[in-house]
Scaffold this active site. Structure first.
Site, short mmCIF file in Angstrom:
data_model
loop_
_atom_site.label_atom_id
_atom_site.label_comp_id
_atom_site.label_asym_id
_atom_site.label_seq_id
_atom_site.Cartn_x
_atom_site.Cartn_y
_atom_site.Cartn_z
N ASN A 49 0.83 -1.21 0.00
CA ASN A 49 0.00 0.00 0.00
C ASN A 49 0.86 1.26 0.00
O ASN A 49 0.58 2.22 -0.74
CB ASN A 49 -0.91 0.02 1.23
CG ASN A 49 -2.07 -0.95 1.13
OD1 ASN A 49 -2.35 -1.50 0.06
ND2 ASN A 49 -2.75 -1.18 2.24
N ARG A 378 -9.96 -4.25 -15.06
CA ARG A 378 -8.82 -5.09 -14.66
C ARG A 378 -9.24 -6.55 -14.82
O ARG A 378 -10.27 -6.95 -14.28
CB ARG A 378 -8.42 -4.85 -13.20
CG ARG A 378 -8.01 -3.43 -12.87
CD ARG A 378 -7.48 -3.34 -11.45
NE ARG A 378 -7.45 -1.98 -10.95
CZ ARG A 378 -6.46 -1.11 -11.17
NH1 ARG A 378 -5.42 -1.49 -11.88
NH2 ARG A 378 -6.51 0.11 -10.66
N ARG A 408 -4.83 2.01 -13.69
CA ARG A 408 -3.49 2.22 -13.15
C ARG A 408 -2.79 0.91 -12.78
O ARG A 408 -3.35 0.06 -12.10
CB ARG A 408 -3.57 3.12 -11.91
CG ARG A 408 -2.20 3.51 -11.36
CD ARG A 408 -2.36 4.50 -10.24
NE ARG A 408 -2.77 5.80 -10.73
CZ ARG A 408 -3.57 6.64 -10.07
NH1 ARG A 408 -4.07 6.28 -8.91
NH2 ARG A 408 -3.88 7.82 -10.57
N HIS A 438 -14.86 3.02 -15.70
CA HIS A 438 -14.71 2.21 -14.49
C HIS A 438 -15.96 1.36 -14.24
O HIS A 438 -15.99 0.56 -13.32
CB HIS A 438 -14.45 3.16 -13.30
CG HIS A 438 -14.05 2.47 -12.04
ND1 HIS A 438 -14.85 2.44 -10.92
CD2 HIS A 438 -12.93 1.78 -11.72
CE1 HIS A 438 -14.24 1.78 -9.95
NE2 HIS A 438 -13.07 1.36 -10.41
N TYR A 471 -11.84 -10.16 -3.07
CA TYR A 471 -12.57 -8.92 -2.86
C TYR A 471 -14.05 -9.23 -2.61
O TYR A 471 -14.61 -10.10 -3.25
CB TYR A 471 -12.50 -8.02 -4.11
CG TYR A 471 -11.14 -7.42 -4.42
CD1 TYR A 471 -9.97 -7.91 -3.85
CD2 TYR A 471 -11.03 -6.38 -5.33
CE1 TYR A 471 -8.74 -7.37 -4.16
CE2 TYR A 471 -9.79 -5.82 -5.65
CZ TYR A 471 -8.66 -6.33 -5.06
OH TYR A 471 -7.43 -5.79 -5.37
N ARG A 567 -14.40 1.62 3.82
CA ARG A 567 -13.18 0.84 4.08
C ARG A 567 -11.94 1.71 4.20
O ARG A 567 -11.14 1.56 5.11
CB ARG A 567 -12.96 -0.18 2.97
CG ARG A 567 -11.77 -1.10 3.23
CD ARG A 567 -11.31 -1.81 1.98
NE ARG A 567 -10.50 -0.98 1.13
CZ ARG A 567 -10.65 -0.88 -0.20
NH1 ARG A 567 -11.59 -1.55 -0.81
NH2 ARG A 567 -9.87 -0.10 -0.92
N HIS A 595 -15.06 -4.26 -1.01
CA HIS A 595 -15.00 -3.53 -2.27
C HIS A 595 -16.37 -3.15 -2.82
O HIS A 595 -16.48 -2.35 -3.74
CB HIS A 595 -14.24 -4.37 -3.30
CG HIS A 595 -13.81 -3.65 -4.52
ND1 HIS A 595 -14.43 -3.84 -5.76
CD2 HIS A 595 -12.84 -2.74 -4.73
CE1 HIS A 595 -13.84 -3.06 -6.65
NE2 HIS A 595 -12.88 -2.39 -6.07
#
Length: 706
Positions: A49, A378, A408, A438, A471, A567, A595
């Site tokens: 992270n 992704r 990213r 997204h 997730y 979160r 998520h």
């Protein structure tokens, strides 16, 4: 809106809040009630992270400072003030990371039969022989030592690589020591297991220690004065002028290479590094002050994830969970027939992700399917969804795929998939100029006896079968005519046609999702002002949009009960008298990464539920293509309310935001323990064993919430 709700002191700095999130992850690594190897995993996650935080967030702030940008953020801090603040916080986090590693985890591992050697000097004679032989056979041929002198400039040190810097001097004549460096090769395992001792104890040593022990063999005509590991972090925030890029694909490929020589924004060195060696590194990387981290332990703790993966220590890990089948699909091999019967709610990873993959696979093979359209942000390394889309195109179906090249750190991966899909005959769209796509949506157009029918999957998470096991996300499979029409409109808009004049059910960013959220919050505010019960429950990853927070403050001041499950980043403050006294915020940090985005509005006894891909952040509401969709079937609304209420009752993994900005875990004394993630795992397994006993018999929206 009343300006009283916009005061900077009512908001927390985004980056400061992010550091607090990493502290919550670190607290899991420090929790002795958690199995030992799980603690290693959490410590590894904190390191990963921080790497991304520096490469993107700190890098972005430094870009602002270099550009002379001095505008304050929502909390009133300029970019330079933010850098000063968060560097101080991060140094504290890093010190706590290594205190946890050295004082708690290493001794605990040793007690459990795994000795992690921290220095090569700790090797026994037998281990020394093994390590030296291992170096000669496996490591030495791979290494490339590089020296710096008048004829050889300082070499390019690549982003995030682990390196060993050394000072060397010629043996024959006395001279000033020269700088040399060698990269610790990432193609070799960083953890080297040594032969088990006579007592059966296992030992490991890190690759850099083995190289450091043998570094003299790389510079035979020199004496090695000193050798120490170091690591740099570079600015990896891609700057793409899309309007000027004739070919977005080529532009991103070009920018990806620049990540390797962007500005150095962080230097990690071994604590106790030779001062002259450190001076050379500081000069060559043009770095100083708090951007330098003196590390008391191994650099780059992400290696702990590899340690976690070692076999033979299963008793020190949480038993792995296998996602369960979905009862609504248990008796049906034809997923389209099952969707025609009812809308199907998916809750991953408690329920398997397989139906999402099967949805695309069946569509690819079904002769009645005419077209498949999907957005990809992704995907996994060997994605079955990609394979199914390629097969569909080869089978002659119309396949349109929007591959977001600007996802990213997945840009390179997505470029590979995009080219493969194009070769298979898919129509590939590379996103919209100035926006990231997204949203998570798949549309299947099928010819049936009564005409064309559209089947849609909408989700809160990526089409990634690997992360779907890690997730927590939700999805909806439906053949609702209204949603099908909207889905067609979404893809027409993405492929270049004009926006339709009318939308049925879906709310899109950046078109009017912000406005829609505002209306929903304002409706609860008006009900509260009229003396009616008013309630909002919102679950998301991050909350940092000033306009949304101000509306929540206004709602709270009017008497709306607001329960937030956030979160990560949260720029809202709780407990401000007259402003946010009716707001609570909790963050759940567990074995799965939370998520999902779920939103509940009481609506004067006629509850409304929404799910979507967007957090309450400016980038999601203004700079991305996002979709929010309603869940309107009573039994599925019951399910969502159940998910939210169980998370609000979590007293094991929940961290509660305090008025001073800190997070605290709930005092468990005298309480029945409830870990929401464990609860959902157990519940999913029970549903499979009792498929004829629908969970809806015991899951419902109570009257006070209606």
């Amino acid at each position: 809106m009343d300006s009283i709700f916009l005061k900077p002191e009512y908001y927390r700095n985004r980056e400061d809040s992010w550091v607090s999130f990493d502290e919550r992850v670190l607290s899991e690594a420090r929790d002795k009630n958690i199995p030992l190897f799980e603690r290693l995993k959490f410590l590894s996650i904190t390191a990963s992270n921080l790497d991304e935080f520096f490469m993107i967030r700190v890098a972005s702030l430094k870009d602002m400072v270099h550009a002379g940008y001095n505008k304050a953020d929502i909390a009133g801090f300029t970019p330079q003030e933010q850098i000063n603040m968060i560097l101080q916080r991060v140094h504290e986090v890093v010190n706590l990371q290594y205190s946890t590693y050295n004082r708690s985890l290493l001794p605990a591992l040793n007690k459990k039969g795994l000795h992690v050697l921290t220095e090569h000097e700790q090797l026994t004679d037998e281990q020394q022989r093994y390590v030296d032989e291992y170096f000669e056979e496996n490591v030495y041929p791979v290494l490339t030592p590089m020296a710096m002198d008048s004829s050889r400039p300082f070499p390019l040190i690549r982003n995030k690589t682990l390196n060993i810097g050394a000072l060397i001097s010629k043996k024959e004549k006395k001279s000033e020591p020269e700088f040399a460096t060698v990269q610790v090769p990432s193609v070799l395992p960083r953890i080297i297991e040594l032969p088990t001792d006579e007592k059966g104890k296992r030992s490991v040593i890190l690759l850099e220690e083995v190289i450091e022990r043998n570094i003299g063999k790389l510079f035979l005509n020199y004496d090695v004065v000193c050798a120490h590991p170091y690591r740099i972090m570079r600015n990896a925030d891609l700057t793409i002028e899309e309007d000027e890029a004739a070919d977005l694909l080529k532009e991103i490929q070009k920018q990806l290479k620049k990540r390797q020589w962007g500005e150095v924004i962080r230097l990690e060195v071994e604590d106790g590094m030779d001062k002259q060696l450190l001076k050379i590194l500081k000069k060559e990387f043009a770095i100083k002050g708090d951007d330098i981290f003196l590390i008391n332990g191994p650099l780059d703790l992400t290696f702990l994830m590899k340690l976690y993966g070692m076999e033979g220590f299963e008793a020190l890990k949480v038993k792995s969970y296998r996602p369960q089948p979905i009862p609504a699909l248990a008796d049906s091999e034809d997923i389209f027939a099952a969707i025609r019967k009812q809308d199907i709610l998916l809750h991953h990873p408690y329920m398997t992700f397989d139906p999402v993959v099967d949805f695309v696979r069946q569509a690819a093979r079904d002769p009645e399917v005419l077209a498949i359209k999907q957005t990809l942000y992704r995907v996994s390394g060997n994605s079955p969804i990609i394979a199914a889309l390629a097969q569909a195109a080869e089978n002659g179906k119309q396949v349109s795929v929007l591959v977001e090249l600007k996802a990213r750190f997945d840009e390179e991966n997505n470029i590979v998939w995009a080219k493969m899909l194009e070769k298979a005959g898919c129509h590939v769209i590379y996103g919209l100029v100035g926006l990231k796509t997204h949203s998570k949506i798949t549309l299947v157009v099928r010819r049936e006896e009564d005409g064309i029918r559209r089947y849609v999957h909408l989700g809160t998470g990526n089409y990634n079968d690997s992360t779907a096991k890690l997730y927590t996300d939700c999805g909806l499979l439906t053949c609702s005519e209204a949603i099908g029409e909207d889905a067609t409109a979404v893809f027409n808009m993405l492929s270049g046609y004009s926006e339709p004049k009318h939308w049925n059910k879906l709310s899109l960013a950046p078109l009017w999702l912000r406005e829609r959220f505002g209306q929903l919050i304002e409706r609860e505010t008006e009900h509260a002002r009229m003396g009616e019960p008013a309630h909002i429950i919102a679950k998301m990853n991050s909350l940092c949009d000033r306009e949304i927070i101000a509306k929540l403050y206004e709602a709270s001041a009017a008497g709306v009960k607001i329960e937030l499950i956030v979160r990560g980043i949260c720029c809202l403050k709780v407990g401000i008298p007259g402003i946010s006294e009716n707001i609570s915020v909790r963050s759940i940090v567990g074995n799965f990464l939370e998520h999902a985005r779920i939103f509940y509005f009481y609506n004067n006894g006629k509850p409304e539920f929404y799910m979507g891909s967007a957090d309450w952040m400016p980038r999601n509401l203004d700079k991305r293509v996002e979709i929010m969709f309603p869940v309107e079937k009573k039994e599925l609304m019951d399910e969502l309310y159940h998910i939210l209420t169980i998370q609000l009752e979590d007293n094991v993994k929940a961290h509660i935001l305090q008025p001073d900005g800190t997070y605290e875990k709930i005092d468990k004394r005298g309480k029945t323990l409830l870990c929401s993630q464990d609860y959902f795992c157990q519940e999913a397994m029970e549903r499979v064993t009792r498929p004829k006993d629908p969970v809806h018999d015991r899951v419902f929206i109570p009257e006070e919430a209606m």
